[in-house]
Design a protein around this motif. Structure first.
Motif, short mmCIF file in Angstrom:
data_model
loop_
_atom_site.label_atom_id
_atom_site.label_comp_id
_atom_site.label_asym_id
_atom_site.label_seq_id
_atom_site.Cartn_x
_atom_site.Cartn_y
_atom_site.Cartn_z
N LEU A 1 0.77 -1.32 0.03
CA LEU A 1 -0.42 0.05 0.16
C LEU A 1 1.22 1.43 0.13
N ASP A 2 0.30 2.02 -0.70
CA ASP A 2 1.00 3.61 -0.67
C ASP A 2 -0.21 4.19 0.51
N SER A 3 -0.43 4.25 1.73
CA SER A 3 -1.15 4.63 2.48
C SER A 3 -0.97 6.27 3.09
N TYR A 4 -1.09 6.85 3.51
CA TYR A 4 -1.05 8.69 3.61
C TYR A 4 -1.81 9.38 4.35
N ALA A 5 -1.53 9.54 5.40
CA ALA A 5 -2.27 9.99 6.44
C ALA A 5 -2.01 11.56 6.16
N ILE A 6 -3.17 12.49 6.05
CA ILE A 6 -3.91 13.87 5.52
C ILE A 6 -4.06 14.17 6.72
N PRO A 7 -4.74 15.60 6.36
CA PRO A 7 -5.65 16.89 7.09
C PRO A 7 -6.96 16.64 6.75
N ASP A 8 -7.80 17.17 7.34
CA ASP A 8 -8.89 16.84 7.12
C ASP A 8 -9.54 18.03 5.96
N GLU A 9 -8.37 19.44 6.05
CA GLU A 9 -9.31 20.06 5.50
C GLU A 9 -8.07 20.65 4.12
N GLY A 10 -8.07 20.78 2.92
CA GLY A 10 -6.86 21.89 2.00
C GLY A 10 -6.10 20.20 1.45
N PHE A 11 -6.41 18.93 1.59
CA PHE A 11 -5.92 18.24 0.89
C PHE A 11 -5.78 18.47 -0.60
N PHE A 12 -7.28 18.01 -0.51
CA PHE A 12 -8.16 18.03 -1.68
C PHE A 12 -8.22 18.80 -2.85
N SER A 13 -8.23 20.07 -2.39
CA SER A 13 -8.16 21.63 -3.09
C SER A 13 -6.63 22.35 -3.57
N ILE A 14 -5.65 21.63 -2.60
CA ILE A 14 -3.86 21.86 -3.56
C ILE A 14 -3.97 20.59 -4.61
N TYR A 15 -4.61 19.45 -4.42
CA TYR A 15 -4.76 18.13 -5.23
C TYR A 15 -5.91 17.85 -5.92
N PRO A 16 -6.55 18.82 -7.02
CA PRO A 16 -8.42 18.39 -7.69
C PRO A 16 -7.86 17.59 -8.52
N GLU A 17 -6.03 16.38 -9.26
CA GLU A 17 -6.94 15.26 -9.48
C GLU A 17 -7.32 14.41 -8.84
N TYR A 18 -7.32 14.35 -7.69
CA TYR A 18 -7.95 13.38 -7.18
C TYR A 18 -9.46 13.99 -6.88
N VAL A 19 -11.07 13.39 -7.10
CA VAL A 19 -12.07 13.60 -7.03
C VAL A 19 -12.82 12.66 -6.14
N VAL A 20 -13.11 13.57 -5.04
CA VAL A 20 -14.09 12.95 -4.11
C VAL A 20 -15.60 13.86 -3.87
N ALA A 21 -16.41 12.57 -3.89
CA ALA A 21 -18.20 13.53 -3.60
C ALA A 21 -18.40 13.66 -2.70
N PRO A 22 -18.93 14.91 -2.52
CA PRO A 22 -19.47 15.87 -0.92
C PRO A 22 -19.97 14.97 0.14
N ASP A 23 -20.83 13.43 -0.41
CA ASP A 23 -21.40 12.57 0.54
C ASP A 23 -20.55 11.62 1.05
N VAL A 24 -19.04 11.26 0.29
CA VAL A 24 -18.27 10.43 0.64
C VAL A 24 -17.03 10.88 1.85
N MET A 25 -16.93 12.62 1.12
CA MET A 25 -16.09 13.32 1.99
C MET A 25 -16.39 13.85 3.38
N ALA A 26 -17.82 13.67 3.52
CA ALA A 26 -18.59 13.86 5.21
C ALA A 26 -18.58 12.95 5.44
N ARG A 27 -19.02 11.76 4.97
CA ARG A 27 -18.50 10.04 5.68
C ARG A 27 -17.05 9.99 6.49
N PHE A 28 -15.55 10.10 5.62
CA PHE A 28 -14.35 10.16 5.61
C PHE A 28 -14.35 11.08 7.62
N LEU A 29 -15.38 12.40 7.45
CA LEU A 29 -14.97 13.66 8.32
C LEU A 29 -15.26 13.19 9.72
N GLU A 30 -16.91 12.75 9.29
CA GLU A 30 -17.60 12.43 10.90
C GLU A 30 -16.64 10.93 11.26
#
Length: 385
Positions: A99-128
């Motif tokens: 695995l290439d497993s990375y721990a990332i912060p809750d905010e900011g990562f996917f806005s800086i890396y727009p090549e990774y697209v996460v649906a809003p509902d998926v992101m909500a579950r991730f943060l919960e």
């Protein structure tokens, strides 16, 4: 007419054509696997942005930096946004499933890396879910994982096992580069480290900085490093492209070996097809030269000779692509190999295969042409049958 002749000549020796195609297929399949492996090693250097720079420890990429550096970096002129990550590694279920497993912060990562697209509902579950994780669509298909399933990471660089709950999947343009890549929540990762290894908690592998102006990359990188030149852990900032190239540089010797093997494989295909083309032409040299005598131009005869090995080369190349696709899952993890679950038969793969097959077939056909076209028809017709 020319294609009718080509197919007739190919069918006159079906066993010879088939054996030749299978020989080419074995070599082509090995080359496909080698090319896929090389591309998987270098994919990180292909997905980069001119607006991002990476700040790491001056000593080595294996040394960490304290999270407290984040506020200082954010305050530096030219910095638009900041994120960070730490690598956990490990494998899933079997040692071959690295695995290439990375721990990332809750905010900011996917806005800086727009090549990774996460649906809003998926992101909500991730943060919960503190133990949530995001996996790629390719990873989910490979292992049959769904939302809510438990993902256990074994043999990570920090004591484990580490267990996470799948929050959902993310999409990426390059699936081959994400088939082993998962994202974890930094808050849970750091919490576990605080319990297991408190002396290295609140530290991370590197910061990623998004720039306001890409042309100011050099000056911003210099300001960041100057801000920590008297700190206990100094930094080294560079473009994301240079940072990714550093990983690829560590694999230079392996990539060089694959390049040499690729060249050797292509030459072997040319020699095999060239030998078969020469034998095929010799067995029908009188018929081919009769075409020249009755008025067919030499370019017509040359096309007939060349198209036969081209046909065999295409047949062998596509069989080889199919063999590589079937073999990839069984080779994944063998002696450290890391291949995708299967090699995708994408348009680009088909185009590369077609171009190589065409070149190999034409070169082999030229060897056959040399057998017939270097003499006058009358000279060859005078030879005993």
């Amino acid at each position: 007419m020319i294609f009718k002749l080509v197919f007739r000549y190919a069918l006159q020796g079906p066993s010879r054509a088939l054996m030749c195609a299978l020989s080419v297929a074995m070599i082509a399949g090995a080359l496909q696997l080698a090319d896929h492996l090389r591309r998987s090693w270098t994919v990180s250097s292909d997905v980069v942005s001119a607006k991002r720079l990476v700040t790491r420890n001056l000593i080595s990429i294996t040394q960490t930096l304290p999270l407290t550096y984040a506020d200082t970096i954010r305050s530096i002129p030219g910095v638009k946004a900041l994120t960070y990550n730490s690598w956990l590694g490990g494998y899933f279920r079997e040692p071959s499933n690295t695995l290439d497993s990375y721990a990332i912060p809750d905010e900011g990562f996917f806005s800086i890396y727009p090549e990774y697209v996460v649906a809003p509902d998926v992101m909500a579950r991730f943060l919960e879910d503190r133990t949530g994780c995001l996996i790629s669509e390719a990873f989910a298909r490979k292992h049959g994982l769904r939302v809510g399933d438990t993902l256990s990471i074994e043999d990570a660089i920090y004591p484990g096992p580490w267990q996470f709950r799948v929050s959902g999947t993310y999409a990426a343009a390059d699936e081959a580069g994400t088939v082993r890549q998962i994202f974890l929540r930094w808050v849970y990762f750091d919490e576990r480290l605080s319990q297991l290894l408190p002396h290295i908690a609140h530290n991370l592998d590197n910061f990623t900085v998004e720039l306001r102006d890409p042309s100011a990359l050099g000056s911003v990188a210099k300001r960041i490093d100057q801000a920590f030149e008297n700190a206990s852990r100094q930094t080294y900032s560079e473009s994301e492209e240079a940072f990714s190239a550093g990983f690829v540089a560590m694999l230079d010797s392996k990539i060089a070996v694959l390049n040499v093997l690729t060249v050797v494989g292509v030459v072997a295909c040319v020699l095999i097809l060239g030998s078969v083309a020469a034998i095929s032409v010799l067995t029908r040299r009188h018929e081919l030269n009769h075409l020249r005598v009755i008025g067919f131009p030499e370019r017509f005869v040359a096309a007939v000779i060349i198209l036969e090995p081209v046909l065999v080369a295409f047949l062998g190349a596509y069989i080889g692509l199919a063999l590589a696709r079937l073999a990839a899952p069984y080779l994944n993890g063998v002696q450290g190999l890391s291949l995708a679950a299967s090699i995708a038969v994408s348009l680009s793969a088909v185009l590369r295969t077609s171009i190589v097959a065409l070149c190999v077939g034409v070169l082999a056909g030229c060897i056959g042409c040399a057998v017939v076209l270097h003499k006058r028809p009358a000279d060859i017709l005078a030879l005993p049958a």
